[in-house]
Design a protein around this motif. Structure first.
Motif, PDB file in Angstrom:
ATOM      1  N   ILE C 207     -11.892   8.936  10.397  1.00 23.61           N
ATOM      2  CA  ILE C 207     -11.915   7.575  10.382  1.00 23.61           C
ATOM      3  C   ILE C 207     -11.591   7.464   8.760  1.00 23.61           C
ATOM      4  O   ILE C 207     -10.745   6.586   8.370  1.00 23.61           O
ATOM      5  N   ILE C 208     -12.243   8.082   7.806  1.00 20.12           N
ATOM      6  CA  ILE C 208     -11.783   8.084   6.477  1.00 20.12           C
ATOM      7  C   ILE C 208     -10.323   8.253   6.205  1.00 20.12           C
ATOM      8  O   ILE C 208      -9.653   7.500   5.506  1.00 20.12           O
ATOM      9  N   GLY C 209      -9.851   9.414   6.825  1.00 13.34           N
ATOM     10  CA  GLY C 209      -8.320   9.483   6.685  1.00 13.34           C
ATOM     11  C   GLY C 209      -7.594   8.106   7.193  1.00 13.34           C
ATOM     12  O   GLY C 209      -6.736   7.801   6.554  1.00 13.34           O
ATOM     13  N   VAL C 210      -7.951   7.694   8.315  1.00 11.49           N
ATOM     14  CA  VAL C 210      -7.123   6.639   8.782  1.00 11.49           C
ATOM     15  C   VAL C 210      -7.612   5.383   8.059  1.00 11.49           C
ATOM     16  O   VAL C 210      -6.427   4.649   7.732  1.00 11.49           O
ATOM     17  N   VAL C 211      -8.529   5.183   7.555  1.00 12.50           N
ATOM     18  CA  VAL C 211      -8.995   4.048   6.450  1.00 12.50           C
ATOM     19  C   VAL C 211      -7.931   4.106   5.297  1.00 12.50           C
ATOM     20  O   VAL C 211      -7.464   3.153   5.142  1.00 12.50           O
ATOM     21  N   VAL C 212      -7.753   5.378   4.825  1.00 13.49           N
ATOM     22  CA  VAL C 212      -6.802   5.497   3.480  1.00 13.49           C
ATOM     23  C   VAL C 212      -5.355   5.009   3.997  1.00 13.49           C
ATOM     24  O   VAL C 212      -4.968   4.143   3.226  1.00 13.49           O
ATOM     25  N   LEU C 213      -5.099   5.442   5.222  1.00  8.61           N
ATOM     26  CA  LEU C 213      -3.570   4.923   5.880  1.00  8.61           C
ATOM     27  C   LEU C 213      -3.821   3.359   5.919  1.00  8.61           C
ATOM     28  O   LEU C 213      -2.709   2.568   5.594  1.00  8.61           O
ATOM     29  N   HIS C 214      -4.862   2.832   6.677  1.00  8.33           N
ATOM     30  CA  HIS C 214      -4.983   1.324   6.803  1.00  8.33           C
ATOM     31  C   HIS C 214      -4.817   0.621   5.416  1.00  8.33           C
ATOM     32  O   HIS C 214      -4.054  -0.476   5.348  1.00  8.33           O
ATOM     33  N   ILE C 215      -5.433   1.213   4.378  1.00 12.07           N
ATOM     34  CA  ILE C 215      -5.442   0.540   3.035  1.00 12.07           C
ATOM     35  C   ILE C 215      -4.002   0.694   2.248  1.00 12.07           C
ATOM     36  O   ILE C 215      -3.439  -0.290   1.914  1.00 12.07           O
ATOM     37  N   TRP C 216      -3.510   1.961   2.572  1.00 12.63           N
ATOM     38  CA  TRP C 216      -2.189   2.163   2.036  1.00 12.63           C
ATOM     39  C   TRP C 216      -1.056   1.047   2.517  1.00 12.63           C
ATOM     40  O   TRP C 216      -0.231   0.593   2.057  1.00 12.63           O
ATOM     41  N   ALA C 217      -1.001   1.129   4.172  1.00 12.16           N
ATOM     42  CA  ALA C 217      -0.176   0.230   4.635  1.00 12.16           C
ATOM     43  C   ALA C 217      -0.560  -1.325   4.236  1.00 12.16           C
ATOM     44  O   ALA C 217       0.280  -2.061   4.247  1.00 12.16           O
ATOM     45  N   LEU C 218      -1.805  -1.608   3.984  1.00  9.33           N
ATOM     46  CA  LEU C 218      -2.116  -3.018   3.633  1.00  9.33           C
ATOM     47  C   LEU C 218      -1.411  -3.200   2.193  1.00  9.33           C
ATOM     48  O   LEU C 218      -0.949  -4.434   1.714  1.00  9.33           O
ATOM     49  N   HIS C 219      -1.476  -2.069   1.249  1.00 10.76           N
ATOM     50  CA  HIS C 219      -0.947  -2.556  -0.193  1.00 10.76           C
ATOM     51  C   HIS C 219       0.759  -2.334  -0.323  1.00 10.76           C
ATOM     52  O   HIS C 219       1.045  -2.812  -1.117  1.00 10.76           O
ATOM     53  N   ILE C 220       1.181  -2.148   0.991  1.00 11.05           N
ATOM     54  CA  ILE C 220       2.840  -2.341   0.958  1.00 11.05           C
ATOM     55  C   ILE C 220       3.082  -3.831   0.792  1.00 11.05           C
ATOM     56  O   ILE C 220       3.951  -4.080  -0.137  1.00 11.05           O
ATOM     57  N   PRO C 221       2.613  -4.708   1.672  1.00 12.97           N
ATOM     58  CA  PRO C 221       2.950  -6.039   1.623  1.00 12.97           C
ATOM     59  C   PRO C 221       2.022  -6.976   0.700  1.00 12.97           C
ATOM     60  O   PRO C 221       2.279  -7.992   0.352  1.00 12.97           O
ATOM     61  N   GLY C 222       0.864  -6.077   0.495  1.00 11.37           N
ATOM     62  CA  GLY C 222      -0.237  -6.686  -0.259  1.00 11.37           C
ATOM     63  C   GLY C 222      -1.264  -7.646   0.913  1.00 11.37           C
ATOM     64  O   GLY C 222      -0.619  -7.913   2.226  1.00 11.37           O
ATOM     65  N   SER C 223      -2.221  -8.215   0.446  1.00  7.18           N
ATOM     66  CA  SER C 223      -3.113  -8.850   1.419  1.00  7.18           C
ATOM     67  C   SER C 223      -2.736 -10.166   1.918  1.00  7.18           C
ATOM     68  O   SER C 223      -1.764 -10.765   1.209  1.00  7.18           O
ATOM     69  N   SER C 224      -3.129 -10.145   3.170  1.00  7.01           N
ATOM     70  CA  SER C 224      -2.844 -11.754   3.451  1.00  7.01           C
ATOM     71  C   SER C 224      -3.711 -12.827   3.030  1.00  7.01           C
ATOM     72  O   SER C 224      -4.447 -12.465   2.106  1.00  7.01           O
ATOM     73  N   ASN C 225      -3.770 -13.955   3.292  1.00  2.00           N
ATOM     74  CA  ASN C 225      -4.401 -14.958   2.859  1.00  2.00           C
ATOM     75  C   ASN C 225      -4.695 -15.936   3.882  1.00  2.00           C
ATOM     76  O   ASN C 225      -3.965 -16.083   4.716  1.00  2.00           O
TER      77      ASN C 225
END
Lengths: 188, 279, 427
Positions: C207-225
């Protein structure tokens, strides 16, 4: 945290405002730090011996069956404890040695209870690196000094279980004990 | 394309659910909900208030000792307490010597040091409460084919556990005439005992607390049946959750600190964001 | 991810400069959760739950490692070893209650996190990958939680293991061999307990590994709002540090307060009493239910009570239960509305608040209720709406809905005006 906040708000760099703000931010960060450190305490102390282990930290052993010259291995805190009924000859031999010449100077009297000098009670754990010395069991090698011999690295103990030769730094440890009666000894 | 597929899958699941619902509803309309004797006559536990209740709760050691006495003199004949060691009794106010004496009063399994044969010996403080029966088969044979459950965790293993124990012990009664009128087949079988607080109403345990004064309390408390039931329920709260006192005592400072830290954090948040809210 | 105006990491201390050349870990942290990550300034409190989930994951791993030092994964002693933790290990009761209630807290947080995504359209382009990885994390969490619940080897542990592996028995032909393979036997026993423990220890690190990917993928476009309008200019964002560090910080404090209130004063509130009875393969508890966080899916499983044409009800239930989560994977392509946020989608919003949310509440309630009427009928209606919502209503609504006018920018949404809008600047 406080500094970054300050840089964005130049119009507030004067007077008490900034000091109060910094104070709140520092206090909040400190509180978080204190909380984190306090949380570590149970996480660390959980590794210490648990209540059931501590409850077994003393043991009562029946010594009525040990004849002079014999020894038994008891179990105390999951480690062997040697209980030895010394013969008068062994007592005499132990007393013969001048304590000043020993690596860890102790007389037999200091290592036994008054009036019970024939009862030598020591941990069966070599003070070098923790092996179990030989000599308590029937027919085991007793070493050059007639007490105990640790085969791991060749430490020889005498009839008072004092270190006489080999790498061990101190005599075999005498645990805390007391005679509940003439036949029962409570160790720990 | 994907949306056409999703529409089809959606229709498939909704149709299957509608089918189940339709069939179920028709059956329900036809037959209604079958009334059972349990649903009609089972009762929720009576209210019981103990010193250990709630976030400020603290064990009443005097009561726990009385409860222990009831356990020892009444329950222990059939019910084990296998997760509790005699040494634990120090927590309810006995000193080392009393614990030793209590332990020595129980026989625990041992080995003959000369022959190695199984025998029993007086208990030590480090021993756990012994099992009253050698195994489940023996327990079943001696108790009308029902194994008396271990009591160590009883008050956590039932809903509203302490009140349940208290209600069960004081809840034995004759079967209501009304019950037999409505459910003629539900007569309590031979050897069982009617008790509305028990899940299926009939229980193998005979009423254990039979008379006031069945035990004689050392502290002078009058040993009514009600009092004994309360005391043993309190004792079993302790056996199930011996760290309850410590938990409550730790909880308040922790919550106090978190509240303080959270308020500081909030003030910090307000100061840092103050300018951003305006422009 | 980087907007052109993102702060750049400039280490001043010689050691940090040296470090930056050799191993730019501080730079990475600075850009990920420091001043180098610009975040939309209008995030509301629903956006705190991502960090809270990370806090829960950490909490579970720390307490879990501690518990594993004392727990014994053997059917003969597992139950007693848990009681040993509760009674004899120093602070053991705290560790165990923290872990058991931590699982519940984790699911509370993650459900809010997921439903925030549903409402604000966080799954939409360009953040599909963030969403997909999130669903993977949720599935891994469910597997981890299920196996963790087996470990105390109480009655619910045992029968939970039996029933859930029994689901695989519904698969035609290969079902029974698969179930036996999963359990390493004909019923849950030592083999099953040991492998569940092994996997329960492993999966959190996955899960930690996928969380890292999750956050990485989030940082590409940046957070939604909350407006769903993409960031246009610097005035739309603030640096993560200190603005969101401090906002998340106090939210974590508030979360821990509620969590500790349960942990210290009602630690068994969310558990089932039957799990304090040692596992007994010869007697099933009267009313067997999973932990509360599985109730909606358990309700869907039990909603299928009649064979549907040639498909047995049992198989339908299993298909629907797994399907109910798997359809989340397709969400980014089912909802084609160009508008992300539910704030500006009047029709969608009605279905969300008056359809999906009550449905979930009914499913939660019915999943924990006995399998009898009227709960079964309620869960059938709720399950029906659940599937209809995602598979039928969302695709249709997103095609025909007329959204409300969007603000020009995040700045305008926050301040009521944006100078750039007046100048006609576009992103």
């Amino acid at each position: 945290m406080a500094h970054d906040a300050g840089t964005d708000t130049p119009e507030l760099t004067a007077g008490d405002g900034v000091r109060r703000r910094d104070f709140i931010n520092i206090a909040a960060a400190s509180a978080a730090g204190v909380g984190g450190v306090v949380t570590l305490l149970p996480l660390i102390s959980q590794m210490a011996p648990s209540a059931d282990v501590l409850a077994e930290s003393s043991v009562e052993i029946d010594i009525s069956q040990i004849k002079p010259g014999q020894a038994i291995k008891g179990v105390f805190r999951k480690q062997p404890v040697f209980i030895r009924n010394l013969t008068p000859a062994e007592v005499a031999e132990a007393n013969k040695v001048p304590t000043g010449s020993l690596r860890d100077p102790q007389s037999l009297a200091e290592r036994t209870k008054p009036g019970k000098e024939n009862w030598l009670i020591t941990m069966g754990v070599c003070t070098h690196l923790g092996c179990v010395p030989l000599g308590a069991g029937e027919g085991e090698v007793k070493g050059e000094f007639g007490g105990y011999f640790c085969p791991c690295h060749g430490s020889h103990y005498d009839t008072a279980a004092r270190i006489r030769k080999g790498p061990a730094p101190t005599n075999l440890e005498v645990p805390e004990y007391a005679f509940n009666s003439d036949t029962v000894v409570k160790i720990g | 394309m994907i949306r056409i597929l999703s529409l089809l899958v959606g229709l498939f699941f909704t149709a299957a659910l509608a089918w189940s619902f339709g069939n179920g509803a028709v059956n329900f309309a036809r037959e209604g909900k079958p009334a059972t004797v349990e649903s009609a006559f089972h009762e929720h536990p009576k209210a019981l208030h103990l010193a250990s209740d709630g976030p400020f709760g603290k064990f009443d050691k005097q009561q726990l000792q009385r409860g222990f006495q009831v356990y020892k003199e009444v329950c222990a004949a059939c019910h084990s307490l296998r997760l509790v060691a005699f040494r634990d009794l120090k927590a309810i106010g006995y000193n080392d010597d009393e614990v030793k004496a209590i332990a020595a009063g129980f026989n625990v399994p041992g080995l003959d040091p000369n022959t190695g044969e199984a025998n029993t010996r007086p208990g030590l403080a480090t021993d756990y409460f012994p099992m009253p029966f050698a195994n489940d088969i023996a327990a079943r044979a001696a108790n009308n084919n029902a194994v008396p459950p271990d009591l160590s965790l009883m008050t956590k293993a039932r809903h509203n556990g302490a009140a349940y124990v208290y209600s069960l012990l004081t809840g034995y009664q004759d079967q209501p005439a009304e019950l037999l009128k409505t459910f003629p087949d539900a007569k309590t079988p031979q050897g069982l005992h009617y008790n509305p607080y028990f899940a299926n109403l009939n229980l193998a345990m005979a009423p254990p607390l039979t008379a006031d004064g069945q035990v004689t309390y050392g502290d002078g408390t009058k040993a009514t049946k009600d009092q004994m039931a309360k005391d043993v329920a309190a004792f079993l709260v302790w056996t199930a959750e011996p760290k309850l006192d410590k938990r409550n005592q730790t909880g308040w400072p922790v919550l106090g600190f978190l509240l303080f830290a959270t308020i500081l954090g909030y003030l910090s948040y307000r100061t840092i964001w103050a300018e951003k809210k305006k422009h | 991810m980087s907007f052109p105006w993102a702060n750049e990491y400039k280490p001043s201390h010689p050691f940090m400069q040296w470090m930056d050349e050799k191993l730019p870990l501080p730079r990475f942290v600075y850009n990920a959760i420091g001043a180098g990550y610009p975040v939309p300034r209008n995030l509301n409190y629903w956006w705190n739950f991502g960090i809270l989930a990370l806090v829960c994951l950490t909490l579970q791993i720390v307490t879990g490692i501690v518990l594993a030092m004392h727990y014994a994964a053997n059917a003969g002693v597992a139950f007693d070893s848990v009681e040993h933790i509760m009674r004899d290990v120093n602070w053991g009761w705290l560790m165990r209650y923290a872990h058991a209630n931590g699982a519940s807290a984790f699911f509370v947080v993650i459900y809010i996190h997921i439903f925030r995504g549903f409402f604000y359209g966080s799954y939409k382009a360009p953040r599909e990958m963030v969403w997909l990885l999130g669903v993977v994390i949720f599935l891994l969490m469910m597997a981890t939680a299920f196996m963790g619940y087996v470990l105390p080897w109480g009655q619910m542990s045992f029968w939970g293991a039996k029933v859930i592996t029994g689901l695989f028995g519904a698969i035609p032909l290969v079902g029974e061999p698969i179930q036996q393979w999963l359990l390493g036997g004909f019923a849950p026993d030592n083999a099953a307990l040991n492998r569940f423990f092994s996997l329960h220890y492993l999966l959190p690190f996955v899960i930690i590994g996928v969380v890292v990917l999750h956050i990485w993928a989030l940082h590409i476009p940046g957070s939604s709002n909350p407006t769903g309008v993409e960031v246009k200019t610097e005035s739309d964002t603030v640096p993560f540090h200190p603005y969101f560090i401090v906002k998340d910080g106090w939210a974590v404090g508030a979360f821990l307060f509620l969590y500790c209130a349960v942990l210290f004063f009602a630690p068994n509130m969310l558990g089932h009493p039957d799990n304090y009875i040692p596992a007994n393969p010869m007697s099933t508890p009267a009313h067997i239910v999973p932990e509360w966080y599985f109730w909606p899916f358990y309700a869907i499983l039990r909603a299928f009570t009649f064979d549907f044409f040639f498909i047995p009800a049992k198989l339908m239930g299993v298909l629907a239960m797994f399907g109910s989560i798997l359809i989340w994977f397709f969400l980014p392509w089912l909802d084609k509305s160009p508008v992300r946020s539910g704030h500006y989608r009047p029709t969608f919003r009605k279905f969300f608040w008056f359809g999906l949310i009550p449905t979930m509440l009914v499913l939660f309630y019915c999943g924990g209720a006995p399998a009898e009427e009227p709960y079964v009928m309620f869960s059938q209606i709720a399950s029906l709406y659940y599937f209809a919502h995602f598979l039928i209503i969302l695709p249709i609504v997103s095609s025909i809905e007329r959204p409300d006018p969007l603000p020009f920018s995040i700045t305008e949404a926050v301040l009521g005006h944006d100078d750039k809008a007046a100048l006609g600047t576009t992103a």
